[in-house]
Scaffold this motif. Structure first.
Motif, PDB file in Angstrom:
ATOM      1  N   VAL A  26       0.844  -1.208   0.000  1.00 26.13           N
ATOM      2  CA  VAL A  26       0.000   0.000   0.000  1.00 26.13           C
ATOM      3  C   VAL A  26       0.873   1.250   0.000  1.00 26.13           C
ATOM      4  N   THR A  27       1.942   1.251   0.798  1.00 28.65           N
ATOM      5  CA  THR A  27       2.844   2.404   0.847  1.00 28.65           C
ATOM      6  C   THR A  27       3.514   2.649  -0.494  1.00 28.65           C
ATOM      7  N   LEU A  28       4.002   1.583  -1.114  1.00 24.24           N
ATOM      8  CA  LEU A  28       4.687   1.745  -2.395  1.00 24.24           C
ATOM      9  C   LEU A  28       3.725   2.189  -3.491  1.00 24.24           C
ATOM     10  N   ARG A  29       2.512   1.673  -3.500  1.00 21.05           N
ATOM     11  CA  ARG A  29       1.540   2.088  -4.515  1.00 21.05           C
ATOM     12  C   ARG A  29       1.180   3.568  -4.367  1.00 21.05           C
ATOM     13  N   ASN A  30       1.000   4.002  -3.116  1.00 19.29           N
ATOM     14  CA  ASN A  30       0.695   5.423  -2.891  1.00 19.29           C
ATOM     15  C   ASN A  30       1.862   6.308  -3.344  1.00 19.29           C
ATOM     16  N   ARG A  33       1.806   6.421  -7.108  1.00 24.55           N
ATOM     17  CA  ARG A  33       0.679   7.200  -7.610  1.00 24.55           C
ATOM     18  C   ARG A  33       0.941   8.698  -7.485  1.00 24.55           C
ATOM     19  N   GLU A  34       1.575   9.098  -6.392  1.00 20.12           N
ATOM     20  CA  GLU A  34       1.817  10.522  -6.133  1.00 20.12           C
ATOM     21  C   GLU A  34       3.200  10.970  -6.594  1.00 20.12           C
ATOM     22  N   GLN A  35       3.956  10.079  -7.223  1.00 21.16           N
ATOM     23  CA  GLN A  35       5.300  10.390  -7.714  1.00 21.16           C
ATOM     24  C   GLN A  35       6.229  10.864  -6.584  1.00 21.16           C
ATOM     25  N   ARG A  36       6.132  10.217  -5.445  1.00 18.98           N
ATOM     26  CA  ARG A  36       7.010  10.522  -4.304  1.00 18.98           C
ATOM     27  C   ARG A  36       8.031   9.394  -4.158  1.00 18.98           C
ATOM     28  N   LEU A  37       8.854   9.234  -5.149  1.00 16.93           N
ATOM     29  CA  LEU A  37       9.804   8.126  -5.181  1.00 16.93           C
ATOM     30  C   LEU A  37      11.080   8.490  -4.424  1.00 16.93           C
ATOM     31  N   SER A  38      11.581   7.534  -3.671  1.00 17.68           N
ATOM     32  CA  SER A  38      12.872   7.696  -3.017  1.00 17.68           C
ATOM     33  C   SER A  38      13.971   7.155  -3.920  1.00 17.68           C
ATOM     34  N   HIS A  39      15.203   7.539  -3.641  1.00 15.87           N
ATOM     35  CA  HIS A  39      16.328   7.075  -4.465  1.00 15.87           C
ATOM     36  C   HIS A  39      16.858   5.730  -4.001  1.00 15.87           C
ATOM     37  N   ALA A  40      16.477   5.300  -2.773  1.00 23.39           N
ATOM     38  CA  ALA A  40      16.997   4.033  -2.249  1.00 23.39           C
ATOM     39  C   ALA A  40      15.967   3.412  -1.308  1.00 23.39           C
ATOM     40  N   ALA A  55      10.650  -5.982  -5.283  1.00 24.32           N
ATOM     41  CA  ALA A  55      11.645  -5.127  -5.937  1.00 24.32           C
ATOM     42  C   ALA A  55      11.469  -5.140  -7.455  1.00 24.32           C
ATOM     43  N   LYS A  56      11.194  -6.317  -8.032  1.00 24.95           N
ATOM     44  CA  LYS A  56      10.989  -6.393  -9.483  1.00 24.95           C
ATOM     45  C   LYS A  56       9.688  -5.698  -9.901  1.00 24.95           C
ATOM     46  N   ILE A  57       8.653  -5.847  -9.058  1.00 22.98           N
ATOM     47  CA  ILE A  57       7.399  -5.142  -9.364  1.00 22.98           C
ATOM     48  C   ILE A  57       7.627  -3.634  -9.313  1.00 22.98           C
ATOM     49  N   MET A  58       8.430  -3.190  -8.351  1.00 20.29           N
ATOM     50  CA  MET A  58       8.752  -1.767  -8.238  1.00 20.29           C
ATOM     51  C   MET A  58       9.497  -1.289  -9.486  1.00 20.29           C
ATOM     52  N   ALA A  59      10.427  -2.099  -9.982  1.00 22.49           N
ATOM     53  CA  ALA A  59      11.166  -1.722 -11.191  1.00 22.49           C
ATOM     54  C   ALA A  59      10.237  -1.598 -12.387  1.00 22.49           C
ATOM     55  N   LYS A  60       9.240  -2.479 -12.495  1.00 26.29           N
ATOM     56  CA  LYS A  60       8.279  -2.379 -13.598  1.00 26.29           C
ATOM     57  C   LYS A  60       7.369  -1.166 -13.422  1.00 26.29           C
ATOM     58  N   ALA A  61       6.947  -0.918 -12.173  1.00 20.28           N
ATOM     59  CA  ALA A  61       5.987   0.156 -11.933  1.00 20.28           C
ATOM     60  C   ALA A  61       6.574   1.530 -12.259  1.00 20.28           C
ATOM     61  N   VAL A  62       7.849   1.759 -11.930  1.00 18.99           N
ATOM     62  CA  VAL A  62       8.442   3.080 -12.180  1.00 18.99           C
ATOM     63  C   VAL A  62       8.734   3.289 -13.660  1.00 18.99           C
ATOM     64  N   ASN A  63       8.783   2.206 -14.436  1.00 21.63           N
ATOM     65  CA  ASN A  63       9.104   2.319 -15.864  1.00 21.63           C
ATOM     66  C   ASN A  63       7.928   1.975 -16.772  1.00 21.63           C
ATOM     67  N   CYS A  64       6.786   1.620 -16.182  1.00 20.41           N
ATOM     68  CA  CYS A  64       5.632   1.187 -16.979  1.00 20.41           C
ATOM     69  C   CYS A  64       5.131   2.340 -17.857  1.00 20.41           C
ATOM     70  N   GLU A  65       4.746   1.995 -19.080  1.00 17.82           N
ATOM     71  CA  GLU A  65       4.245   3.013 -20.017  1.00 17.82           C
ATOM     72  C   GLU A  65       2.802   3.403 -19.716  1.00 17.82           C
ATOM     73  N   GLN A  66       2.052   2.492 -19.102  1.00 19.05           N
ATOM     74  CA  GLN A  66       0.646   2.766 -18.774  1.00 19.05           C
ATOM     75  C   GLN A  66       0.341   2.270 -17.360  1.00 19.05           C
ATOM     76  N   GLN A  68      -1.309   1.745 -13.760  1.00 20.20           N
ATOM     77  CA  GLN A  68      -2.705   1.752 -13.364  1.00 20.20           C
ATOM     78  C   GLN A  68      -2.787   1.781 -11.842  1.00 20.20           C
ATOM     79  N   ASP A  69      -3.052   2.965 -11.287  1.00 27.98           N
ATOM     80  CA  ASP A  69      -3.229   3.141  -9.841  1.00 27.98           C
ATOM     81  C   ASP A  69      -2.014   2.612  -9.059  1.00 27.98           C
ATOM     82  N   GLY A  70      -0.824   2.963  -9.531  1.00 26.59           N
ATOM     83  CA  GLY A  70       0.388   2.544  -8.841  1.00 26.59           C
ATOM     84  C   GLY A  70       0.836   1.136  -9.150  1.00 26.59           C
ATOM     85  N   GLU A  71       0.101   0.442 -10.037  1.00 29.62           N
ATOM     86  CA  GLU A  71       0.455  -0.923 -10.405  1.00 29.62           C
ATOM     87  C   GLU A  71       1.008  -0.939 -11.834  1.00 29.62           C
TER      88      GLU A  71
END
Length: 565
Positions: A26-30, A33-40, A55-66, A68-71
């Protein structure tokens, strides 16, 4: 096409697929969604709980082209490429095999280059605690101020081994062990998807044996499916894991409660014939007693019962045990498990432990001391009062002085008769041992005996030779601010009282128990003598507090006691 293991087939591809880690997802999705990404980021927790998958889902989420609600959408070319591992800008590094400073310097030199295929370069460093000190130092500055297009995700099962300077530069997420119910629900879903018939009890057993790790549970389930033919049963799970059924332990515990050694040995022999491991058997039996203790002390906490199912047979056997008996049984099994690591004859040691458990159950209950005086004892009270009056008269005339002198010499005689241990007595001051023996804390003594293996492990962390000197000792009692450890070898006894080793042991006791205790190492014969003297002194004290004396004080007055002293 080659077969793929279940834990790889059903690896989470979105945050909603990660089981039992809602506080992280939930924390990572929020944040996404709000573009409050940390560097580490730092992901830590037990094995098989989803750290690398997240970690792999996070790598896909920050680079995903579309997104959907942080996913991640898992449909675009970028998501598919990252899932396949073909994106060079998402690097998964195993710190166990790339732990040197040269590998980290290579990362440090390459992070300044912009990504070629995606928006963010993501470095996933697994088992990061394996890096050397020099490698951590090389990573520090880059981890603190990386380029804006770089994200570091560190994963570890042992965060306490990381330097504080690394932890302070990351957002830390603690992954928890997956709850039993959620794990069973996930396993049931996978079995339905695989069109495999599995008993519900078998799924529960798999989830309990996995101890909170989904990867371990799926590996075990995969093995069980290969072993069974049409349907996976609980018997199949016990067969491939070498565990023993709960019904067997219930029968064994019933015979132990009845103090019948012969059927206990017969039951254990049946297990050994089947090729079970004695250490695994004793470990499972300890958890059986542990769950029984929980049932008797906290019957509403069935969710934290680890290995057993609360059925009618288990509840009936639990009625045969008192809580004190369960304390002794758990301590006995725990001590035997500690000794098994150093023993060559494991089966003999387990058989000895089972016989000892039967003897523990056979202890006769203490007879309560009557605290009330009946009317029939009134004549005896009068006689006691008359005797006390005669002694008062003798004291008044000064005739009791000679009778008091031999009593003053008795302690010296008893101290002189103290038996010497084999090879000589210990260097521990015996007056401190006697003081501790007079104020034994039974609850703390049980706690120390139950956690003695942890204390040995703490000493081993400092130096394995220190543990070798201490492993021969057994915690006898805790009294006041002292812990008495008995030895059968005078060399080990004297060695543990040397200032350096004694200080290490006391620090280990404080780290495990949480109480500062002074170590007193004595020979076993010495402790038996001191303990017997303390028990006699306590008995004399109880005699002095006899109800007849109390009634005499009530009749004659308090001054009577003062004159007697």
């Amino acid at each position: 096409m080659a077969y793929t293991a279940l834990y790889r087939v059903y690896r989470p591809q979105a945050f909603q697929d990660v089981v039992g880690q809602e506080h992280v997802t939930v924390t990572l999705r929020n944040a996404l969604r709000e573009q409050r990404l940390s560097h580490a980021y730092l992901f830590n927790g037990p094995r098989g709980t989803g750290k690398t998958s997240a970690a792999k889902i996070m790598a896909k989420a920050v680079n995903c082209e579309q997104p959907q609600d942080g996913e991640p959408c898992n449909q675009c070319d970028t998501c598919k490429a990252i899932t396949d591992g073909s994106v060079t800008d998402v690097l998964e590094i195993d710190a166990a095999s790339n732990r040197g400073v040269e590998e980290i310097r290579d990362i440090r030199d390459k992070v300044k280059f912009a990504p070629s295929d995606v928006r963010y370069k993501v470095y996933i460093i697994d088992e990061v605690h394996m890096l050397t000190t020099e490698a951590f130092n090389a990573l520090l500055k880059t981890l603190e101020e990386p380029p804006p297009h770089v994200i570091f995700i560190l994963a570890t099962t042992e965060p306490h081994k990381l330097p504080a300077t690394i932890i302070s530069r990351c957002q830390r997420f603690d992954f928890h062990r997956i709850p039993l119910r959620e794990m069973v629900r996930r396993l049931s879903y996978i079995c339905e998807a695989q069109q495999v018939r599995v008993e519900e009890q078998a799924l529960t057993l798999v989830a309990k044996l996995a101890e909170g790790g989904m990867r371990d549970a799926l590996s075990l389930l995969d093995q069980a499916i290969s072993y069974s033919k049409d349907q996976v049963t609980a018997a199949d799970i016990m067969q491939i894991t070498g565990t023993v059924s709960q019904g067997y332990f219930s029968v064994l515990a019933k015979h132990i409660a009845e103090r019948d050694v012969a059927p206990v040995m017969e039951q254990f022999d049946k297990v050994m014939v089947q090729g079970k491991d004695p250490e695994q058997f004793l470990n499972d039996f300890l958890h059986y007693y542990r769950d029984m203790l929980l049932l008797k002390t906290a019957p509403h906490l069935e969710e934290i019962v680890e290995r057993t199912t609360i059925d009618e047979q288990f509840a009936q056997v639990a009625k045969l045990y008192e809580i004190a008996d369960l304390y002794e049984a758990i301590e006995t099994c725990n001590q035997a498990l500690t000794q098994l690591k150093w023993s060559t004859y494991s089966r003999v040691l387990v058989e000895l432990t089972l016989v000892k458990l039967c003897q523990v159950q056979g202890k006769a209950p203490a007879v309560p001391v009557q605290s009330a005086v009946g009317n029939d004892d009134l004549a005896a009270l009068v006689n006691r009062v008359r005797v006390l009056e005669e002694k008062l008269a003798q004291l008044a005339q000064g005739q009791a002085m000679e009778a008091g002198q031999p009593r003053a010499e008795e302690p010296r005689k008893s101290e002189a008769r103290r038996p010497a241990a084999a090879g000589g007595g210990s260097r521990t001051p015996m007056n401190k041992v006697r003081e501790a023996a007079m104020v034994i804390d039974e609850a703390m003594s049980r706690q120390v005996r139950g956690q003695w293996s942890q204390i040995l492990a703490e000493v081993k962390k400092v130096k394995i030779q220190y543990q070798a000197w201490l492993v021969n000792g057994q915690p006898a009692a805790v009294g006041g601010d002292s812990i008495i450890v008995t030895f059968t070898s005078p060399i080990h006894c004297d060695k543990t009282m040397e200032p350096e080793l004694k200080s290490v042991i006391e620090r280990a006791i404080f780290a495990v128990i949480g109480k500062q205790l002074q170590l007193l190492s004595v020979m076993e014969e010495e402790w038996q003598s001191v303990h017997q003297q303390a028990a006699q002194g306590e008995a004399q004290t109880q005699e002095e507090q006899d109800p007849f004396v109390a009634e005499a004080i009530r009749l004659v007055g308090e001054g009577l006691v003062e004159v007697k002293e």
